[in-house]
Design a protein around this motif. Structure first.
Motif, PDB file in Angstrom:
ATOM      1  N   ALA A  28    -114.038 122.771  -9.509  1.00  0.00           N
ATOM      2  CA  ALA A  28    -114.381 123.957  -8.722  1.00  0.00           C
ATOM      3  C   ALA A  28    -114.119 125.227  -9.521  1.00  0.00           C
ATOM      4  O   ALA A  28    -114.862 126.203  -9.434  1.00  0.00           O
ATOM      5  CB  ALA A  28    -113.585 123.977  -7.425  1.00  0.00           C
ATOM      6  N   SER A  29    -113.026 125.216 -10.302  1.00  0.00           N
ATOM      7  CA  SER A  29    -112.658 126.397 -11.084  1.00  0.00           C
ATOM      8  C   SER A  29    -111.799 125.963 -12.263  1.00  0.00           C
ATOM      9  O   SER A  29    -111.222 124.884 -12.256  1.00  0.00           O
ATOM     10  CB  SER A  29    -111.896 127.406 -10.224  1.00  0.00           C
ATOM     11  N   THR A  81    -109.112 123.108 -11.279  1.00  0.00           N
ATOM     12  CA  THR A  81    -108.986 122.593  -9.917  1.00  0.00           C
ATOM     13  C   THR A  81    -110.262 121.846  -9.573  1.00  0.00           C
ATOM     14  O   THR A  81    -111.358 122.382  -9.733  1.00  0.00           O
ATOM     15  CB  THR A  81    -108.770 123.740  -8.911  1.00  0.00           C
ATOM     16  N   ILE A  83    -113.005 119.950  -7.047  1.00  0.00           N
ATOM     17  CA  ILE A  83    -113.563 120.379  -5.764  1.00  0.00           C
ATOM     18  C   ILE A  83    -112.789 119.762  -4.602  1.00  0.00           C
ATOM     19  O   ILE A  83    -112.855 120.264  -3.489  1.00  0.00           O
ATOM     20  CB  ILE A  83    -115.071 120.074  -5.648  1.00  0.00           C
ATOM     21  N   ASP A  84    -112.028 118.707  -4.901  1.00  0.00           N
ATOM     22  CA  ASP A  84    -111.173 118.095  -3.882  1.00  0.00           C
ATOM     23  C   ASP A  84    -109.812 118.780  -3.802  1.00  0.00           C
ATOM     24  O   ASP A  84    -108.936 118.359  -3.055  1.00  0.00           O
ATOM     25  CB  ASP A  84    -111.007 116.604  -4.151  1.00  0.00           C
ATOM     26  N   GLY A  85    -109.612 119.844  -4.602  1.00  0.00           N
ATOM     27  CA  GLY A  85    -108.355 120.585  -4.605  1.00  0.00           C
ATOM     28  C   GLY A  85    -107.315 120.053  -5.575  1.00  0.00           C
ATOM     29  O   GLY A  85    -106.230 120.618  -5.704  1.00  0.00           O
ATOM     30  N   SER A  86    -107.627 118.981  -6.284  1.00  0.00           N
ATOM     31  CA  SER A  86    -106.658 118.376  -7.204  1.00  0.00           C
ATOM     32  C   SER A  86    -106.494 119.229  -8.464  1.00  0.00           C
ATOM     33  O   SER A  86    -107.462 119.737  -9.013  1.00  0.00           O
ATOM     34  CB  SER A  86    -107.098 116.961  -7.580  1.00  0.00           C
ATOM     35  N   PRO A  87    -105.241 119.399  -8.921  1.00  0.00           N
ATOM     36  CA  PRO A  87    -104.994 120.159 -10.150  1.00  0.00           C
ATOM     37  C   PRO A  87    -105.187 119.272 -11.387  1.00  0.00           C
ATOM     38  O   PRO A  87    -104.814 118.096 -11.381  1.00  0.00           O
ATOM     39  CB  PRO A  87    -103.537 120.589 -10.015  1.00  0.00           C
ATOM     40  N   TRP A  88    -105.770 119.835 -12.423  1.00  0.00           N
ATOM     41  CA  TRP A  88    -105.982 119.142 -13.687  1.00  0.00           C
ATOM     42  C   TRP A  88    -105.566 120.051 -14.822  1.00  0.00           C
ATOM     43  O   TRP A  88    -105.769 121.267 -14.760  1.00  0.00           O
ATOM     44  CB  TRP A  88    -107.454 118.757 -13.853  1.00  0.00           C
TER      45      TRP A  88
END
Length: 126
Positions: A28-29, A81, A83-88
């Protein structure tokens, strides 16, 4: 019975240490921070086109990763981040790339031109 358990345990250990496929979510970002001696020098957010390029690079290099539990001093660090909100987190350390996300951290060494294409995709000039 114990011999069977030992063989099973050895097989599971071998599978855990074997190369893994990288599975990252759609992003997502993402933002990049350049570090020197552990200190941040500059940061920026990636554009939609750069995020697409980053996703493409990760997809093209999905195989050959190994589990890694080491903590590294960042050099070129991408905080993303899904799209499911998970941090990477993606840490580029010379020709080594470390990807952490979900409950796993994976590492792989690449040819210089592969890393050059990654850092170019995210707008880094080295």
């Amino acid at each position: 019975m114990t011999e069977t358990l030992r063989i099973l345990a050895a097989a599971l250990l071998c599978m855990a240490l074997c190369a893994c496929d990288l599975q990252t979510p759609k992003l997502a970002s993402a933002g990049v921070t350049i570090y020197q001696a552990g200190q941040p020098l500059r940061s920026w957010q990636l554009s939609a086109a750069q995020i697409t390029s980053l996703e493409a690079w990760l997809s093209e290099h999905r195989t050959g990763w190994t589990p890694d539990g080491v903590t590294y001093v960042p050099r070129v660090f991408v905080a993303a981040t899904g799209i499911d909100g998970s941090p990477w987190g993606i840490n580029v350390l010379g020709t080594v790339v470390v990807v952490a996300g979900g409950s796993v951290q994976l590492k792989q060494s690449f040819r210089r031109q592969d890393v050059d294409s990654l850092v170019a995709a995210i707008g880094v000039r080295m």
